[in-house]
Scaffold this motif. Structure first.
Motif, mmCIF file in Angstrom:
data_model
loop_
_atom_site.group_PDB
_atom_site.id
_atom_site.type_symbol
_atom_site.label_atom_id
_atom_site.label_comp_id
_atom_site.label_asym_id
_atom_site.label_seq_id
_atom_site.Cartn_x
_atom_site.Cartn_y
_atom_site.Cartn_z
ATOM 1 N N ALA A 152 0.851 -1.283 0.065
ATOM 2 C CA ALA A 152 -0.032 0.078 0.140
ATOM 3 C C ALA A 152 0.921 1.218 -0.031
ATOM 4 O O ALA A 152 0.441 2.241 -0.727
ATOM 5 C CB ALA A 152 -1.044 -0.080 1.209
ATOM 6 N N TYR A 153 1.845 1.328 0.869
ATOM 7 C CA TYR A 153 2.927 2.461 0.956
ATOM 8 C C TYR A 153 3.596 2.657 -0.337
ATOM 9 O O TYR A 153 3.514 3.765 -1.049
ATOM 10 C CB TYR A 153 3.772 2.161 2.158
ATOM 11 C CG TYR A 153 5.061 3.133 1.976
ATOM 12 C CD1 TYR A 153 4.926 4.474 2.438
ATOM 13 C CD2 TYR A 153 6.397 2.658 1.355
ATOM 14 C CE1 TYR A 153 6.073 5.332 2.330
ATOM 15 C CE2 TYR A 153 7.421 3.640 1.493
ATOM 16 C CZ TYR A 153 7.083 5.014 1.768
ATOM 17 O OH TYR A 153 8.243 5.698 1.901
ATOM 18 N N HIS A 154 3.941 1.660 -1.214
ATOM 19 C CA HIS A 154 4.650 1.835 -2.539
ATOM 20 C C HIS A 154 3.593 1.957 -3.551
ATOM 21 O O HIS A 154 4.171 2.537 -4.510
ATOM 22 C CB HIS A 154 5.318 0.420 -2.630
ATOM 23 C CG HIS A 154 6.509 0.495 -1.909
ATOM 24 N ND1 HIS A 154 7.668 1.433 -1.915
ATOM 25 C CD2 HIS A 154 7.037 -0.546 -0.991
ATOM 26 C CE1 HIS A 154 8.662 1.014 -1.271
ATOM 27 N NE2 HIS A 154 8.415 -0.170 -0.660
ATOM 28 N N ARG A 155 2.321 1.622 -3.350
ATOM 29 C CA ARG A 155 1.465 2.216 -4.436
ATOM 30 C C ARG A 155 1.441 3.479 -4.423
ATOM 31 O O ARG A 155 1.120 4.219 -5.387
ATOM 32 C CB ARG A 155 -0.021 1.506 -4.071
ATOM 33 C CG ARG A 155 -0.998 1.856 -5.145
ATOM 34 C CD ARG A 155 -2.447 1.145 -4.648
ATOM 35 N NE ARG A 155 -3.295 1.890 -5.640
ATOM 36 C CZ ARG A 155 -3.779 1.076 -6.452
ATOM 37 N NH1 ARG A 155 -3.540 -0.203 -6.754
ATOM 38 N NH2 ARG A 155 -4.743 1.667 -7.236
ATOM 39 N N ASN A 156 1.540 4.183 -3.250
ATOM 40 C CA ASN A 156 1.221 5.793 -3.174
ATOM 41 C C ASN A 156 2.547 6.239 -3.543
ATOM 42 O O ASN A 156 2.344 7.618 -3.778
ATOM 43 C CB ASN A 156 0.946 5.830 -1.673
ATOM 44 C CG ASN A 156 -0.661 5.854 -1.168
ATOM 45 O OD1 ASN A 156 -1.254 5.657 -2.187
ATOM 46 N ND2 ASN A 156 -0.944 5.452 -0.086
ATOM 47 N N THR A 157 3.617 5.671 -3.361
ATOM 48 C CA THR A 157 4.981 6.240 -3.585
ATOM 49 C C THR A 157 5.329 6.178 -5.072
ATOM 50 O O THR A 157 6.102 6.927 -5.579
ATOM 51 C CB THR A 157 6.108 5.668 -2.630
ATOM 52 O OG1 THR A 157 6.373 4.551 -2.962
ATOM 53 C CG2 THR A 157 5.917 6.077 -1.206
ATOM 54 N N GLY A 158 4.758 4.896 -5.722
ATOM 55 C CA GLY A 158 5.067 4.808 -6.979
ATOM 56 C C GLY A 158 6.358 4.091 -7.290
ATOM 57 O O GLY A 158 6.733 3.677 -8.187
ATOM 58 N N ARG A 159 6.881 3.477 -5.972
ATOM 59 C CA ARG A 159 8.197 2.452 -6.125
ATOM 60 C C ARG A 159 7.559 1.256 -6.255
ATOM 61 O O ARG A 159 6.616 0.655 -5.832
ATOM 62 C CB ARG A 159 8.753 2.788 -4.913
ATOM 63 C CG ARG A 159 9.641 4.071 -4.782
ATOM 64 C CD ARG A 159 10.110 4.695 -3.508
ATOM 65 N NE ARG A 159 10.796 3.743 -2.867
ATOM 66 C CZ ARG A 159 11.192 3.514 -1.652
ATOM 67 N NH1 ARG A 159 10.636 4.620 -0.700
ATOM 68 N NH2 ARG A 159 11.781 2.466 -1.000
ATOM 69 N N THR A 160 8.595 0.385 -6.389
ATOM 70 C CA THR A 160 8.533 -1.014 -6.574
ATOM 71 C C THR A 160 8.781 -1.614 -5.159
ATOM 72 O O THR A 160 9.671 -1.736 -4.771
ATOM 73 C CB THR A 160 9.086 -1.822 -7.573
ATOM 74 O OG1 THR A 160 8.901 -1.186 -8.896
ATOM 75 C CG2 THR A 160 8.877 -3.405 -7.599
ATOM 76 N N PRO A 161 7.791 -2.593 -4.515
ATOM 77 C CA PRO A 161 8.155 -3.100 -3.091
ATOM 78 C C PRO A 161 8.809 -4.177 -3.428
ATOM 79 O O PRO A 161 8.800 -5.099 -4.354
ATOM 80 C CB PRO A 161 6.770 -3.469 -2.487
ATOM 81 C CG PRO A 161 5.872 -3.622 -3.782
ATOM 82 C CD PRO A 161 6.277 -2.379 -4.981
ATOM 83 N N ALA A 162 9.855 -4.491 -2.378
ATOM 84 C CA ALA A 162 10.678 -5.730 -2.318
ATOM 85 C C ALA A 162 9.748 -6.833 -1.868
ATOM 86 O O ALA A 162 8.787 -6.632 -1.121
ATOM 87 C CB ALA A 162 11.875 -5.672 -1.219
ATOM 88 N N HIS A 163 9.951 -8.092 -2.549
ATOM 89 C CA HIS A 163 9.641 -9.170 -1.776
ATOM 90 C C HIS A 163 9.761 -9.464 -0.611
ATOM 91 O O HIS A 163 10.905 -9.111 -0.019
ATOM 92 C CB HIS A 163 9.494 -10.434 -2.944
ATOM 93 C CG HIS A 163 9.162 -10.294 -4.357
ATOM 94 N ND1 HIS A 163 7.737 -10.327 -4.734
ATOM 95 C CD2 HIS A 163 9.834 -9.883 -5.333
ATOM 96 C CE1 HIS A 163 7.632 -10.351 -5.753
ATOM 97 N NE2 HIS A 163 8.597 -9.998 -6.563
#
Length: 173
Positions: free
Chosen positions: A24-35
């Motif tokens: 959810a955080y990365h969806r807002n920041t536009g970054r790719t989350p780590a697995h």
């Protein structure tokens, strides 16, 4: 349902919470989350998913991971609050674990419960910068502004978690 099945569902939900939050955080920041990294502890893995990006060798600061572990425990082990009561009431009716947690999350969304954290963020945005703090505090003392994030209304004199939080903050900062 058997207690074994319920226990397994609870462990799965708790295990996935940090992954959901990181995504959810990365969806807002536009970054790719780590697995998720299954070799790490719960809080360390959460920090990893927030900060690692595409670097599988990233390792979160161990002091921050320990501090977050403590904060997670303090929040989880905090009285019979609104969301806990909602989950328990729902579970007592025989619903599955996922439905009980969904109800608890709905209760958390309210501005007088988990939404209070959002109120802190909005308050900090209104303050803006450290130069504006004295004027903000004056408005609080004059009862023209509310200060969120200090204490809890069930504790009339002192939140017993504050001593632990102070120790953790001193270790981190």
């Amino acid at each position: 349902r058997s207690h074994d099945v319920q226990d397994k569902q609870i462990v799965r939900i708790i295990g996935k919470m940090t992954t959901l939050a990181a995504h959810a955080y990365h969806r807002n920041t536009g970054r790719t989350p780590a697995h998720p990294n299954q070799t790490m502890g719960y809080a360390e893995n959460f920090l990893y998913m927030l900060d690692a990006g595409l670097d599988p060798n990233h390792r979160p600061n161990p002091r921050l991971a320990k501090a977050l572990d403590v904060m997670f425990l303090l929040h989880a082990e905090h009285e019979m609050n609104c969301s806990t009561a909602a989950a328990r009431h729902l579970a007592s009716s025989g619903v599955d674990v996922y439905s009980a947690v969904a109800g608890a999350v709905g209760a958390l969304y309210g501005p007088l419960h988990g939404g209070a954290n959002e109120a802190v963020l909005k308050m900090l945005a209104r303050i803006g910068n450290k130069e504006a703090i004295p004027a903000f505090l004056k408005r609080v003392k004059d009862k023209k502004e509310k200060m969120f994030g200090f204490g809890h209304r069930v504790y009339k004199n002192f939140d017993p978690r504050a001593n632990v939080i102070r120790e953790v903050a001193e270790e981190v900062f």
